[in-house]
Design an enzyme around this catalytic site. Sequence first.
Site, short mmCIF file in Angstrom:
data_model
loop_
_atom_site.label_atom_id
_atom_site.label_comp_id
_atom_site.label_asym_id
_atom_site.label_seq_id
_atom_site.Cartn_x
_atom_site.Cartn_y
_atom_site.Cartn_z
N HIS A 99 18.71 56.26 31.18
CA HIS A 99 17.39 55.65 31.33
C HIS A 99 16.97 55.87 32.78
O HIS A 99 17.82 55.76 33.67
CB HIS A 99 17.49 54.15 31.02
CG HIS A 99 16.16 53.44 30.96
ND1 HIS A 99 15.00 54.07 30.57
CD2 HIS A 99 15.82 52.17 31.24
CE1 HIS A 99 14.00 53.19 30.62
NE2 HIS A 99 14.47 52.03 31.02
N ARG A 144 39.92 43.68 30.23
CA ARG A 144 38.70 43.26 29.53
C ARG A 144 38.42 44.17 28.34
O ARG A 144 39.04 45.21 28.20
CB ARG A 144 37.50 43.32 30.49
CG ARG A 144 37.51 42.19 31.49
CD ARG A 144 36.21 42.17 32.26
NE ARG A 144 36.39 41.42 33.50
CZ ARG A 144 35.69 41.64 34.61
NH1 ARG A 144 34.77 42.58 34.64
NH2 ARG A 144 35.91 40.91 35.68
N GLY A 176 24.47 52.60 20.02
CA GLY A 176 25.70 53.36 20.18
C GLY A 176 26.47 53.57 18.89
O GLY A 176 27.00 54.66 18.64
N ASP A 212 20.74 48.74 33.04
CA ASP A 212 19.77 49.00 34.11
C ASP A 212 20.03 48.21 35.38
O ASP A 212 20.02 48.75 36.47
CB ASP A 212 18.35 48.61 33.64
CG ASP A 212 17.74 49.68 32.75
OD1 ASP A 212 18.29 50.80 32.70
OD2 ASP A 212 16.73 49.38 32.10
N ARG A 263 35.61 48.97 36.79
CA ARG A 263 35.92 48.22 38.01
C ARG A 263 37.37 47.77 37.95
O ARG A 263 37.91 47.50 36.88
CB ARG A 263 35.03 46.97 38.10
CG ARG A 263 33.60 47.31 38.28
CD ARG A 263 32.76 46.08 38.46
NE ARG A 263 31.40 46.49 38.76
CZ ARG A 263 31.01 46.95 39.94
NH1 ARG A 263 31.88 47.01 40.94
NH2 ARG A 263 29.77 47.33 40.13
N GLY A 288 30.87 50.23 27.08
CA GLY A 288 30.24 49.41 26.05
C GLY A 288 29.96 50.29 24.84
O GLY A 288 30.60 51.34 24.68
N SER A 322 17.18 46.39 25.22
CA SER A 322 17.67 46.18 26.59
C SER A 322 17.02 44.93 27.19
O SER A 322 16.00 44.45 26.72
CB SER A 322 17.32 47.39 27.44
OG SER A 322 15.91 47.46 27.59
N GLN A 339 22.49 46.97 36.72
CA GLN A 339 23.66 47.26 37.56
C GLN A 339 23.55 48.61 38.26
O GLN A 339 24.40 48.96 39.08
CB GLN A 339 24.94 47.26 36.70
CG GLN A 339 25.27 45.91 36.11
CD GLN A 339 26.49 45.99 35.20
OE1 GLN A 339 27.28 46.93 35.26
NE2 GLN A 339 26.64 44.99 34.33
#
Lengths: 491, 477
Positions: A133, A77, A159, A109, A69, A47, A415, A111
Amino acid sequence: MSNNYFNTLALRDQLEQLGKCRFMHLNEFTEGVDALKGKKIVVIGCGAQGLNQGLNLRDSGLDVSYTLRQAAIDEKRQSWKNASENGFTVGTYQELIPTADVVLNLTPDKQHTAVVTEIMPMMKKDACLSYSHGFNVVEEGMQIRQDLTVIMVAPKCPGSEVRAEYVRGFGVPTLIAVHEDNDPQGQGLALAKAYAVGTGGHKAGVLMSSFIAEVKSDLMGEQTILCGMLQTGSILCFDKMVEKGIDVGYASKLVQYGWEVVTEALKYGGVTNMLDRLSNPDKIKAFDLAEELKDIMRPLYNKHQDDIMDGTFSSGMMADWAEDDVKLLGWRAETAETAFERTPAGEMEISEQEFFDHGILMVAMVKAGVELAFETMTAAGIIADSAYYESLHETPLIANTIARKKLYEMNATISDTAEYGCYLYNHACLPLLQDFMKNIDTDVIGKGTVNDDNGVDNARLIEVNTALRTHPVERIGGILRGHMSDMKAII
Amino acid sequence: MKIQLQQCYFDFEQGFQLQDINWQIETGQHWVITGANGSGKSALVATLAGFGEKIAGSSEGIVEAVALVSFEAQAALIERERKKDDADILDVIAVGTTVHQILAEGDVNASVVKDLVEKFALNYLLDRPFRALSTGETRKVLLIKALASEPQLLLLDEPFDGLDADTLTMLQQYLVKLSHKISIVMVLNRCDEIPDFVTHLGYMREATLAHCVARSDEIAYRELQQLLHLKTSDLQIPPTADSSAKSLLDPDQPLVLLSDICVKYDQLKVLQDFNWRIDAGQHWQLCGPNGSGKTAILSLITGDHPQCYSNDIFVFGFNRGNGESIWQIKQFIGYVSTALQWEYRVGTSLRNVIVSGFYDSIGLYSKATDKQRNIADQWLALLGMQGRADQSFNKLSFGDQRLLLIARAMVKHPPLLILDEPCLGLDDINRQLVLALIEKICAAGLSTVLYVNHHSEDTIAGIENYKNIQKHSSNVD
């Protein structure tokens, strides 16, 4: 259910960890990226943070690849496109994790538990796992294999800015920490420092903290002053102005841009400077309002800090995760329907000074929120440096997101954890301030005071100025802003 | 009085032609015409005295009572005297025409002559033959003749050249007085000589009057002065702080070697099988239409393109993607583009912008050394911006910003200077400014220049290698 790591520690260890925060000097980074040279860095997640940190690290001469994944790769994706179009090697966990010397976990977080549980068995012996984090380790009590080094490197900006500042030859302020239970070779600090250099953070200032101090102060700051107070304040100030017959476009504009303008003064010279922008009678007014607000809200700030410290907050939020974010999504929809959110800002000009003169209540709210958050954090054992960064320092950054697209933008940028905490605060704070708001009129929000002359009582002015200037957040702020401006852009 | 030239073409000897002259001089105006050597400024002014053959265009209001003082007029008078001498068939030494006789010729006001002879302190020369005078003295005689003819329009081509200090002061004061009565048009090479009474500035370029600027238009006037400064002064590129990065390079290796380059975004191939070798000292011009991949090629070289890691790129001794950082690459490169200018939105001072070139940063994040500051100030002087070091960069005109960014790129004497469409978005005068600066840099030979544009007519003296790329976008099969 997970075990809260913080709660397993003895009080003395808790206090020691909470008290960690030190501003590092540029000469502590003379080794550059050497500790990571030749090591294989694998980033999980591509991301905004993942991609941009990876671009910086590669441009600093480091070996970076991405693991996603299988499904994200097969379906090509966005995360796969981000990585492959930028010329990075992309592979599955099975392909890349076993080859990695350092794994950067840059997924959201919620995940973390699933991701870390899956990759941990595949990781090389003695490798390093990095977080941005500490929630997973501190609040969820993730147990990490004993041979692995666990560090945290958290750039304190979105970012896109992490990349933009690097390209300019600078960086963004960055927090680093080593999880002491997982530092078997004592290399954690060297790795974290090299990582901060690789993303350019060392040029803008690095804070050496601990996982615990980062989590407990970060949660407290974002829930209360940073997001919660600004959201609650936006709604209350807007509704009050509308109730008093002020043009809705003006009210919407004053609130949307007002936070950014008044906190810009905060950024340069702390709470003192923000209040110094007001006339003497208005300053005393704002001071009195803030004192009143602090008395009313102090129990709420204490409750947030207590819930964060004992894990009530995180377990509540994790329960919501388990229910597919039902509360979070409900609150998000509710916020989108508030009158403030739905009323576009008017076309009129509002001068920079007018935001102060017509927004005395907003100034008072920022002052009350910053000071309360700081006082509450330090009373709970968090060191002043940490408390400063998680309250006063970040307020202008969040205010800037409201200026862009109101509360929607703020909640989209922060977040999910911050957003969840923000709604909790908002729901408790709105009713709490109901009586206080009844006595508020347009002199402090919307129209400004009409003073025939600016006369004030000498003794009272001295009292107010002294109180402002001697508040502990001002003392630490003066020192830290001094450090930062040494390193910051010479503008 | 009003003189108007519209779309005029004038033929002169040896095939020289003034082209497409559009010029209007009104009562009360005083002009200075300037430009590089050979640009036709003397010819332009001479047309007002009837020189040159007008072959096209319309001219109105040409005045009869014109006096011209120029190097050419001076030469013609001397030539006339020489011919007289040659024509003398008697075997005696000819005395030739005396200064006194020369001054009395034609329609002149004798009392003005007398007055000026005294002012110029020429009394002692009156009886000498004109041919025996020094260059400076003949110039004075010509000036006196011109002023004493009581013209409506006075044309002075480099009147201050070769005059001693006393005479210069006297003449300047005299012209100030005269300027209240008649119009004065001067040709001057040095902008610091422009007298205060001058109201307009004309700039000649390649035989045409390229710019006319009123002195009251401060911005345009300053730009023109800057251009003159760059075009006509003998400028030296300032030194660099310490040894240039050049010393780190192996002179036997190319600066850049791109092999079988392929760049693609999603399904779109922008470059395929592209090869290029750049050796030190080879100035290159890279041409190609929009979208042909010029910027992609440059950013592969500078390391700003993420796909530089997935291509075979050798730059400055590094095979890319083997542990070098982009700062190690950038130390060899000076870079200017419109995109950089968009990025460079910082409120820092002009001096800091130049110093930031030592660090390849946008904005300055390190303390500048005294030496770096001093070099930055030398660059500002070169750009004609001395005294403006502390002004804010983001308040500058677009053209001035561009000049400053070129100085920033050059400040470290980079082995490779990349100029990506450096004139894009600039008006003509600023384009001329930028090109003049680039020519100075090319001539100095400190950097290998890689110049990119899509106008092949914007050529720069000193660039001899051309790389043309065609639009190559195609979908991946």
